[in-house]
Design an enzyme around this catalytic site. Structure first.
Site, PDB file in Angstrom:
ATOM      1  N   ASP A  75     -29.408  26.549  61.635  1.00 55.93           N
ATOM      2  CA  ASP A  75     -29.416  24.545  61.350  1.00 55.93           C
ATOM      3  C   ASP A  75     -30.912  24.424  60.669  1.00 55.93           C
ATOM      4  O   ASP A  75     -32.188  24.708  60.673  1.00 55.93           O
ATOM      5  CB  ASP A  75     -29.708  23.965  62.838  1.00 55.93           C
ATOM      6  CG  ASP A  75     -29.688  21.820  62.948  1.00 55.93           C
ATOM      7  OD1 ASP A  75     -28.868  21.928  62.817  1.00 55.93           O
ATOM      8  OD2 ASP A  75     -31.236  22.010  61.626  1.00 55.93           O
ATOM      9  N   TYR A 107     -35.430  19.440  55.137  1.00 59.79           N
ATOM     10  CA  TYR A 107     -37.223  20.384  55.175  1.00 59.79           C
ATOM     11  C   TYR A 107     -37.975  21.071  54.425  1.00 59.79           C
ATOM     12  O   TYR A 107     -38.184  22.284  54.545  1.00 59.79           O
ATOM     13  CB  TYR A 107     -36.290  21.356  56.536  1.00 59.79           C
ATOM     14  CG  TYR A 107     -35.724  21.014  57.720  1.00 59.79           C
ATOM     15  CD1 TYR A 107     -35.749  19.109  58.586  1.00 59.79           C
ATOM     16  CD2 TYR A 107     -34.833  21.130  58.189  1.00 59.79           C
ATOM     17  CE1 TYR A 107     -35.098  19.060  59.155  1.00 59.79           C
ATOM     18  CE2 TYR A 107     -34.004  20.790  59.481  1.00 59.79           C
ATOM     19  CZ  TYR A 107     -34.323  19.416  60.494  1.00 59.79           C
ATOM     20  OH  TYR A 107     -34.186  19.087  60.705  1.00 59.79           O
ATOM     21  N   LYS A 148     -28.062  19.380  56.624  1.00 58.04           N
ATOM     22  CA  LYS A 148     -27.493  17.785  56.941  1.00 58.04           C
ATOM     23  C   LYS A 148     -28.198  16.850  55.157  1.00 58.04           C
ATOM     24  O   LYS A 148     -29.409  16.900  54.732  1.00 58.04           O
ATOM     25  CB  LYS A 148     -28.760  17.343  57.853  1.00 58.04           C
ATOM     26  CG  LYS A 148     -29.024  17.710  58.608  1.00 58.04           C
ATOM     27  CD  LYS A 148     -29.470  17.105  59.977  1.00 58.04           C
ATOM     28  CE  LYS A 148     -29.641  18.627  60.907  1.00 58.04           C
ATOM     29  NZ  LYS A 148     -30.489  19.339  60.886  1.00 58.04           N
ATOM     30  N   HIS A 187     -27.484  12.671  57.690  1.00 54.31           N
ATOM     31  CA  HIS A 187     -28.340  13.416  58.748  1.00 54.31           C
ATOM     32  C   HIS A 187     -28.941  11.796  59.846  1.00 54.31           C
ATOM     33  O   HIS A 187     -30.323  12.482  61.262  1.00 54.31           O
ATOM     34  CB  HIS A 187     -30.386  13.535  58.003  1.00 54.31           C
ATOM     35  CG  HIS A 187     -31.358  14.495  59.151  1.00 54.31           C
ATOM     36  ND1 HIS A 187     -31.512  14.693  58.228  1.00 54.31           N
ATOM     37  CD2 HIS A 187     -31.375  13.941  59.804  1.00 54.31           C
ATOM     38  CE1 HIS A 187     -32.496  15.608  58.522  1.00 54.31           C
ATOM     39  NE2 HIS A 187     -33.102  15.587  59.758  1.00 54.31           N
TER      40      HIS A 187
END
Ligand SMILES: NC(=O)c1ccc[n+]([C@@H]2O[C@H](COP(=O)([O-])OP(=O)(O)OC[C@H]3O[C@@H](n4cnc5c(N)ncnc54)[C@H](OP(=O)(O)O)[C@@H]3O)[C@@H](O)[C@H]2O)c1
Length: 319
Positions: free
Chosen positions: A47, A52, A81, A114
């Site tokens: 994931d 990120y 996402k 997200h």
């Protein structure tokens, strides 16, 4: 997906391994090793997210494992996402292409919105989490139903094998279900015994939406900006969790992960520590009794550890 542990069949017809590796806050260097260690340990679900900043490294680790002959692309389930600054329908495909480019993949297994709360296109994520001005000035009340239509086009194109959402509440899911062509396959939300959300989990089950639990270990290293500011209990040190763990000869973390698998919920613990990555996957040889699941359920205190107070004034604030 041999060796992937338990899997669920999504409403898209695709199989998803229930236990995956989380990567929020994993740095580039850390995440390459974490993903490789995880794949060696048997994980087949990773994931990540555009925000990120580590999609490139996640992709590199997967590429290395494919080159080694350890896995084939189709053996690993990759989730990423759509960040909140790309919710405007005209920017959805661009975000998808950026993520695919970083990952070095020609499709993802799952692409999630997200968060239902949009922000102005082009806003630096730093400004969202640590605003220097008035946060409301960067809100964009783009309707997530419109975003969803653009997500459906990505599924049509085969760029995302399944599409879903994250941080949506039941009303928002209901609205999406009433206005969609393709159902959201997954809703990824914060979930653990302190925030059990039984109504949301039941709603998703009734509507064939797989729930994925994030921050299942209580996100002990979450940035301060995400915590409530009050003295927050440490989930992995909760006496009831520790007592149950002792009974099974397992760690508190392993019990917290098993809690989801035994409820038919997917879970994505994050770690960059090889021994923990291994231990977090080593949960396939036991299951919790009904009584223990009930006592874990009784720990519910509606305590949201991640994101509780951010963006409360947003039109689509979900909590
Ligand atoms: N959709 C969303 O909005 C959203 C929000 C938050 C998270 N997520 C996803 O969910 C994933 C997991 O959530 P999270 O990262 O918030 O928190 P988490 O998985 O609850 O906790 C991760 C933390 O626990 C530590 N840890 C891991 N295994 C452990 C063990 N066996 N014993 C003791 N400590 C352990 C890790 O340390 P080390 O790494 O140092 O080992 C890390 O500090 C994220 O990484 C991300 O992929 C999604």
């Amino acid at each position: 997906m041999a060796g992937a542990g338990p899997t669920a069949v999504l409403s898209s017809g695709k199989k998803m391994p229930l236990l995956g590796l989380g990567t929020w806050q994993s740095t580039s260097e850390q995440v390459i090793n974490a993903v490789k260690t995880a794949i060696d340990a048997g994980y087949r679900h990773i994931d990540t997210a555009w925000v990120y900043g580590n999609e490139k490294d996640v992709g590199q680790a997967i590429k290395e494992k494919i080159a080694e002959g350890k896995i084939k692309r189709e053996d690993v389930f990759v989730t990423t996402k759509l960040f909140v600054t790309f919710l405007q329908p005209e920017h959805v495909r661009e975000a998808m292409m950026q993520s695919l480019g970083s990952l070095g993949l020609d499709y993802v297994d799952l692409y999630l919105i997200h968060n239902p709360q949009g922000f102005k296109y082009g806003t630096n994520p730093r400004e969202i989490f640590m605003p220097t001005g008035n946060i409301e000035d960067i809100f964009d009340e783009v309707d997530y139903v419109e975003t969803w239509k653009a997500m459906e086009s990505l599924a049509d194109e085969g760029l995302a094998k399944s599409i879903g959402v994250s941080n949506f509440n039941t009303q928002q899911l209901e609205r999406l279900l009433q206005n969609c062509r393709i159902k959201p396959a997954v809703n990824q939300v914060e979930l653990h015994p302190y925030l059990a959300q039984p109504e949301l989990v039941d709603f998703c089950k009734r509507n064939d939406i797989l729930v994925t639990a994030f921050s299942a270990l209580g996100a002990p290293a979450r940035p301060k900006v995400f915590s409530s500011g009050d003295e927050e209990p440490v989930l992995m040190e909760d006496p009831s969790v520790v007592a149950i763990a002792k009974k099974y000869g397992k760690s508190a973390a392993q019990v917290l992960l098993r809690y989801h698998l035994d409820r038919g919920v997917s879970v994505i613990p994050k770690s960059v520590t090889p021994s923990r990555i291994q231990a977090n996957f080593d949960v396939m040889d036991f299951s919790l009794s009904k009584e223990d699941l009930t006592s874990l359920g009784q720990l519910d205190r509606k305590l949201r550890l991640v994101g509780a107070k951010l963006f409360v004034k947003h039109k689509y604030y979900p909590y």
